[in-house]
Design an enzyme around this catalytic site. Sequence first.
Site, PDB file in Angstrom:
ATOM      1  N   SER A 153     -15.713  40.176  14.006  1.00 53.68           N
ATOM      2  CA  SER A 153     -14.613  39.975  14.561  1.00 53.68           C
ATOM      3  C   SER A 153     -14.531  39.519  15.631  1.00 53.68           C
ATOM      4  O   SER A 153     -15.425  38.875  16.638  1.00 53.68           O
ATOM      5  CB  SER A 153     -14.906  41.845  14.967  1.00 53.68           C
ATOM      6  OG  SER A 153     -13.905  42.145  15.846  1.00 53.68           O
ATOM      7  N   TYR A 177      -7.353  39.219  16.147  1.00 54.27           N
ATOM      8  CA  TYR A 177      -6.257  40.222  17.085  1.00 54.27           C
ATOM      9  C   TYR A 177      -5.288  39.548  17.666  1.00 54.27           C
ATOM     10  O   TYR A 177      -5.725  38.203  18.415  1.00 54.27           O
ATOM     11  CB  TYR A 177      -7.286  41.546  17.525  1.00 54.27           C
ATOM     12  CG  TYR A 177      -7.889  42.374  16.727  1.00 54.27           C
ATOM     13  CD1 TYR A 177      -7.266  43.564  15.851  1.00 54.27           C
ATOM     14  CD2 TYR A 177      -8.797  42.447  17.207  1.00 54.27           C
ATOM     15  CE1 TYR A 177      -7.832  44.447  15.180  1.00 54.27           C
ATOM     16  CE2 TYR A 177     -10.029  43.545  16.586  1.00 54.27           C
ATOM     17  CZ  TYR A 177      -9.319  44.120  15.872  1.00 54.27           C
ATOM     18  OH  TYR A 177      -9.909  45.732  15.679  1.00 54.27           O
ATOM     19  N   THR A 203      -5.555  40.433  11.526  1.00 54.02           N
ATOM     20  CA  THR A 203      -5.380  42.677  11.698  1.00 54.02           C
ATOM     21  C   THR A 203      -4.108  42.864  12.153  1.00 54.02           C
ATOM     22  O   THR A 203      -3.920  42.806  13.194  1.00 54.02           O
ATOM     23  CB  THR A 203      -6.684  43.541  12.425  1.00 54.02           C
ATOM     24  OG1 THR A 203      -8.166  42.852  11.593  1.00 54.02           O
ATOM     25  CG2 THR A 203      -6.918  44.739  12.103  1.00 54.02           C
ATOM     26  N   LYS A 293      -4.787  41.528   7.005  1.00 55.29           N
ATOM     27  CA  LYS A 293      -5.637  43.476   7.216  1.00 55.29           C
ATOM     28  C   LYS A 293      -5.180  44.308   7.409  1.00 55.29           C
ATOM     29  O   LYS A 293      -4.504  44.596   9.212  1.00 55.29           O
ATOM     30  CB  LYS A 293      -7.351  42.584   7.382  1.00 55.29           C
ATOM     31  CG  LYS A 293      -7.894  44.266   7.189  1.00 55.29           C
ATOM     32  CD  LYS A 293      -9.035  44.414   8.094  1.00 55.29           C
ATOM     33  CE  LYS A 293     -10.563  45.407   7.710  1.00 55.29           C
ATOM     34  NZ  LYS A 293      -9.909  46.120   8.646  1.00 55.29           N
ATOM     35  N   HIS A 317      -7.738  51.250   8.376  1.00 57.89           N
ATOM     36  CA  HIS A 317      -9.008  50.694  10.053  1.00 57.89           C
ATOM     37  C   HIS A 317     -10.379  51.567   9.701  1.00 57.89           C
ATOM     38  O   HIS A 317     -10.051  51.988  10.344  1.00 57.89           O
ATOM     39  CB  HIS A 317      -8.024  50.628  10.975  1.00 57.89           C
ATOM     40  CG  HIS A 317      -9.130  49.402  12.230  1.00 57.89           C
ATOM     41  ND1 HIS A 317      -8.201  48.725  12.086  1.00 57.89           N
ATOM     42  CD2 HIS A 317      -9.976  49.713  12.844  1.00 57.89           C
ATOM     43  CE1 HIS A 317      -8.168  47.605  12.856  1.00 57.89           C
ATOM     44  NE2 HIS A 317      -9.897  48.271  13.242  1.00 57.89           N
TER      45      HIS A 317
END
Length: 426
Positions: A153, A177, A203, A293, A317
Amino acid sequence: MISHHLNFLIGEVVSQVKVKRRIPSPKDLAQLLRFRKVILSPRKRRLTRALTIYDLRDIAKRRTPQAPFDYTDGGADTETSLTRARAAYEKLEFQPKILLNVKDVDLSVQMLGKKMSMPLGIAPTGFTRMMQTEGEYAGACAAADAGIPFTLSTMGTRSIEDVAKAAPTGRNWFQLYMWKDRDRSMALVDRAKEAGFDTLVLTVDVPVAGARLRDVRNGMTIPPSLTSKTILNAIPRPAWWINFLTTDPLKFASLDSWNGTVAELLDSMFDPTVTYEDLKWIRGQWKGSLVVKGIQNVDDAVMSIDAGADAIILSNHGGRQLDRAPVPLHLLPEVVKAVGNKAEVHVDTGIMHGADVVAALASGAKFTWIGRAYLYGLMAGGKPGVDRTLEILRTQISRTMKLLGARTVAELNPDHVRFIARYSDK
């Protein structure tokens, strides 16, 4: 009625009279005695006795302070999105086929150009070392050993380079992100490319942080704060605190430090102005596989693929963003029909059993992803706990396929599942 009871009792007495009784020999008793093999390691002992992901969750809850456990376990607002996602898997019926040779089953799949040992990967999770000190190292190494992908992540607590070094033979992905600072976002993408990460996961369902009320009530901060409440909660969980205080400080792959709540961190960094034009721009910057995603409707699925996505992940999520969001499993057949062969369709949220994986594949998914299930194993026992998570799921997937009469993942199809109900208890 009376005569019936008398005949029954007489029959019992007669039967007992006819039985020849004896005193059991020591040899007879020895054959009946079965003692568990002594396991000296406490961690190995508790993991061996965990037979389901929920068993690992119970262990994790006992060993982890409330704030990090609830961060993993909880959802947004009323947690309806999470509850419905789980109910979707529970409220379906399998349709098995019989008299097929299922002695051997093959769980492997081709996913985005590479063979994976089973149709399951580890999804990106933030703040992972907060759950257990081995953090992303445990996930990446366990995934590499299992022959499945691991996703780091943006909010990971180990650097891109360190994860690549820890699992050099693994299929490592990087989840992005988009921040308000675009240059800084793309600098992370460049680092992932240099470190050998072959897939970028964008995402798209976090323009702002969801209302994660458990975190608010727990006063969840990054790093965890030592308050009277957390100290009292830590007393029966000394191992977590010893690990936390005696290893290197909790920090992020993407920023130097933060001293606030999770929601404040997300809202300060994430860019709510991201559009499809940004997705097209990222496609131009990234030459590897690109996955989007957070898809939650058919139109966005098609538009994301038209903008350059090689695969999409149907996801709400983990129920942590929009409450009462669409259920990914329910959305799956419609999206697969609309997408066709243009791109791969993956799914996450609510997967807690190997049978859930099989149900998603039969409903049209190419691949599935786990987050909470992985973190429960991590909290229960570090890297061996993650290994146990994957072992449990692999065994369950294999058994479910055999019981359905499917020898390969490709044989799973919509004829194997029937949705009994969407949301009602009927």
